[in-house]
Design a protein around this motif. Structure first.
Motif, PDB file in Angstrom:
ATOM      1  N   VAL A  48       0.860  -1.180   0.000  1.00 49.97           N
ATOM      2  CA  VAL A  48       0.000   0.000   0.000  1.00 49.97           C
ATOM      3  C   VAL A  48       0.897   1.230   0.000  1.00 49.97           C
ATOM      4  O   VAL A  48       1.771   1.373   0.852  1.00 49.97           O
ATOM      5  CB  VAL A  48      -0.941   0.018   1.237  1.00 49.97           C
ATOM      6  N   ARG A  49       0.714   2.121  -0.977  1.00 48.20           N
ATOM      7  CA  ARG A  49       1.559   3.297  -1.117  1.00 48.20           C
ATOM      8  C   ARG A  49       0.835   4.540  -0.620  1.00 48.20           C
ATOM      9  O   ARG A  49      -0.210   4.898  -1.137  1.00 48.20           O
ATOM     10  CB  ARG A  49       1.950   3.497  -2.579  1.00 48.20           C
ATOM     11  N   MET A  50       1.407   5.183   0.391  1.00 51.17           N
ATOM     12  CA  MET A  50       0.859   6.427   0.924  1.00 51.17           C
ATOM     13  C   MET A  50       1.377   7.586   0.065  1.00 51.17           C
ATOM     14  O   MET A  50       2.591   7.713  -0.105  1.00 51.17           O
ATOM     15  CB  MET A  50       1.305   6.623   2.379  1.00 51.17           C
ATOM     16  N   LYS A  82      -1.298   4.298  13.617  1.00 50.81           N
ATOM     17  CA  LYS A  82      -2.233   4.295  12.493  1.00 50.81           C
ATOM     18  C   LYS A  82      -1.770   3.221  11.514  1.00 50.81           C
ATOM     19  O   LYS A  82      -0.625   3.220  11.093  1.00 50.81           O
ATOM     20  CB  LYS A  82      -2.263   5.659  11.815  1.00 50.81           C
ATOM     21  N   HIS A  83      -2.663   2.290  11.192  1.00 54.20           N
ATOM     22  CA  HIS A  83      -2.372   1.190  10.282  1.00 54.20           C
ATOM     23  C   HIS A  83      -3.162   1.437   8.998  1.00 54.20           C
ATOM     24  O   HIS A  83      -4.398   1.418   9.022  1.00 54.20           O
ATOM     25  CB  HIS A  83      -2.792  -0.147  10.908  1.00 54.20           C
ATOM     26  N   ILE A  84      -2.470   1.678   7.903  1.00 53.81           N
ATOM     27  CA  ILE A  84      -3.111   1.996   6.627  1.00 53.81           C
ATOM     28  C   ILE A  84      -3.270   0.708   5.834  1.00 53.81           C
ATOM     29  O   ILE A  84      -2.285   0.021   5.547  1.00 53.81           O
ATOM     30  CB  ILE A  84      -2.256   3.001   5.815  1.00 53.81           C
ATOM     31  N   THR A  85      -4.510   0.372   5.449  1.00 50.24           N
ATOM     32  CA  THR A  85      -4.760  -0.856   4.697  1.00 50.24           C
ATOM     33  C   THR A  85      -5.202  -0.599   3.261  1.00 50.24           C
ATOM     34  O   THR A  85      -5.179  -1.507   2.436  1.00 50.24           O
ATOM     35  CB  THR A  85      -5.819  -1.718   5.408  1.00 50.24           C
ATOM     36  N   GLY A 108      -6.879   4.799  -1.995  1.00 47.59           N
ATOM     37  CA  GLY A 108      -7.496   4.954  -3.313  1.00 47.59           C
ATOM     38  C   GLY A 108      -7.270   6.377  -3.779  1.00 47.59           C
ATOM     39  O   GLY A 108      -7.928   7.292  -3.300  1.00 47.59           O
ATOM     40  N   GLN A 109      -6.303   6.551  -4.687  1.00 44.49           N
ATOM     41  CA  GLN A 109      -5.903   7.896  -5.089  1.00 44.49           C
ATOM     42  C   GLN A 109      -6.449   8.243  -6.458  1.00 44.49           C
ATOM     43  O   GLN A 109      -6.288   7.482  -7.411  1.00 44.49           O
ATOM     44  CB  GLN A 109      -4.380   8.010  -5.082  1.00 44.49           C
ATOM     45  N   LYS A 110      -7.117   9.371  -6.535  1.00 42.95           N
ATOM     46  CA  LYS A 110      -7.594   9.963  -7.778  1.00 42.95           C
ATOM     47  C   LYS A 110      -6.932  11.341  -7.884  1.00 42.95           C
ATOM     48  O   LYS A 110      -6.348  11.825  -6.919  1.00 42.95           O
ATOM     49  CB  LYS A 110      -9.124  10.125  -7.745  1.00 42.95           C
ATOM     50  N   PRO A 111      -7.037  12.000  -9.009  1.00 43.61           N
ATOM     51  CA  PRO A 111      -6.365  13.304  -9.128  1.00 43.61           C
ATOM     52  C   PRO A 111      -6.787  14.333  -8.083  1.00 43.61           C
ATOM     53  O   PRO A 111      -5.963  15.088  -7.592  1.00 43.61           O
ATOM     54  CB  PRO A 111      -6.738  13.771 -10.534  1.00 43.61           C
ATOM     55  N   GLU A 112      -8.058  14.359  -7.705  1.00 43.46           N
ATOM     56  CA  GLU A 112      -8.541  15.411  -6.808  1.00 43.46           C
ATOM     57  C   GLU A 112      -8.993  14.910  -5.442  1.00 43.46           C
ATOM     58  O   GLU A 112      -9.213  15.701  -4.533  1.00 43.46           O
ATOM     59  CB  GLU A 112      -9.707  16.158  -7.466  1.00 43.46           C
ATOM     60  N   VAL A 113      -9.176  13.591  -5.288  1.00 43.75           N
ATOM     61  CA  VAL A 113      -9.671  13.020  -4.026  1.00 43.75           C
ATOM     62  C   VAL A 113      -8.899  11.734  -3.741  1.00 43.75           C
ATOM     63  O   VAL A 113      -8.635  10.943  -4.638  1.00 43.75           O
ATOM     64  CB  VAL A 113     -11.182  12.700  -4.108  1.00 43.75           C
ATOM     65  N   THR A 114      -8.555  11.539  -2.466  1.00 45.50           N
ATOM     66  CA  THR A 114      -7.901  10.305  -2.047  1.00 45.50           C
ATOM     67  C   THR A 114      -8.625   9.768  -0.814  1.00 45.50           C
ATOM     68  O   THR A 114      -8.914  10.523   0.117  1.00 45.50           O
ATOM     69  CB  THR A 114      -6.414  10.544  -1.719  1.00 45.50           C
ATOM     70  N   VAL A 115      -8.925   8.481  -0.828  1.00 40.85           N
ATOM     71  CA  VAL A 115      -9.571   7.809   0.292  1.00 40.85           C
ATOM     72  C   VAL A 115      -8.526   6.932   0.973  1.00 40.85           C
ATOM     73  O   VAL A 115      -7.849   6.137   0.315  1.00 40.85           O
ATOM     74  CB  VAL A 115     -10.769   6.953  -0.172  1.00 40.85           C
ATOM     75  N   ILE A 116      -8.388   7.100   2.287  1.00 43.29           N
ATOM     76  CA  ILE A 116      -7.462   6.300   3.088  1.00 43.29           C
ATOM     77  C   ILE A 116      -8.310   5.506   4.083  1.00 43.29           C
ATOM     78  O   ILE A 116      -9.158   6.084   4.776  1.00 43.29           O
ATOM     79  CB  ILE A 116      -6.476   7.191   3.884  1.00 43.29           C
TER      80      ILE A 116
END
Length: 149
Positions: free
Chosen positions: A25-27, A89-92, A95-103
């Motif tokens: 998973v890439r932050m 914080k554990h990131i699983t 979901g990156q889009k150009p204008e919005v990212t969901v973590i």
């Protein structure tokens, strides 16, 4: 009222630098840096620092089923209800889009005050980040306390 405030506090605690993405998973670096700034600001009860990361229209769905805005949450922070030890914080999912990212992921911590004080708590979360003129800002958060051990 104190229980409501403590539950709200549990919903919005930011992350210190200890974010741990799941392997593969890439932050996004800009959002990782913003999480770091937010964690430091929350731990220091620095309202200006929090405002720099949370969008003006930021909302959180708290564990007591109240949707609250940025200034309501900052008021809770300023009342000194956000004290934890062992916060991670554990990131699983990212979901990156150009204008919005969901973590998505989960936090683990031991609350010092309020419900679950002294017990490890696991809190699944979803954060929604938006690219704004001032950079990536957190616009929405949902976090629920799943268990206390």
């Amino acid at each position: 009222m104190r229980k409501t405030i403590a539950l709200l506090a549990a919903a919005v605690m930011a992350t210190p630098a200890a974010a741990q993405p799941t392997p593969g998973v890439r932050m996004p670096p800009e959002i990782g840096a913003a999480y770091g700034r937010l964690g430091k600001a929350m731990m220091a009860h620095d309202a200006a620092g929090v405002r720099s990361v949370w969008a003006e229209d930021f909302v959180v769905n708290s564990p007591n089923n109240e949707v609250l805005g940025r200034e309501q949450v900052i008021a809770v922070m300023e009342q000194d209800f956000l004290d934890y030890k062992g916060f991670r914080k554990h990131i699983t999912y990212v979901g990156q889009k150009p204008e919005v990212t969901v973590i998505m992921g989960y936090d683990t911590m031991v609350p010092i005050k309020g419900p679950g004080a002294g017990k490890q708590v696991m809190r699944p979360f979803t954060d929604v980040w938006a690219k704004r003129s001032q950079g990536w800002q957190l616009i929405a958060r949902q976090a629920t306390i799943a268990e206390a051990r």
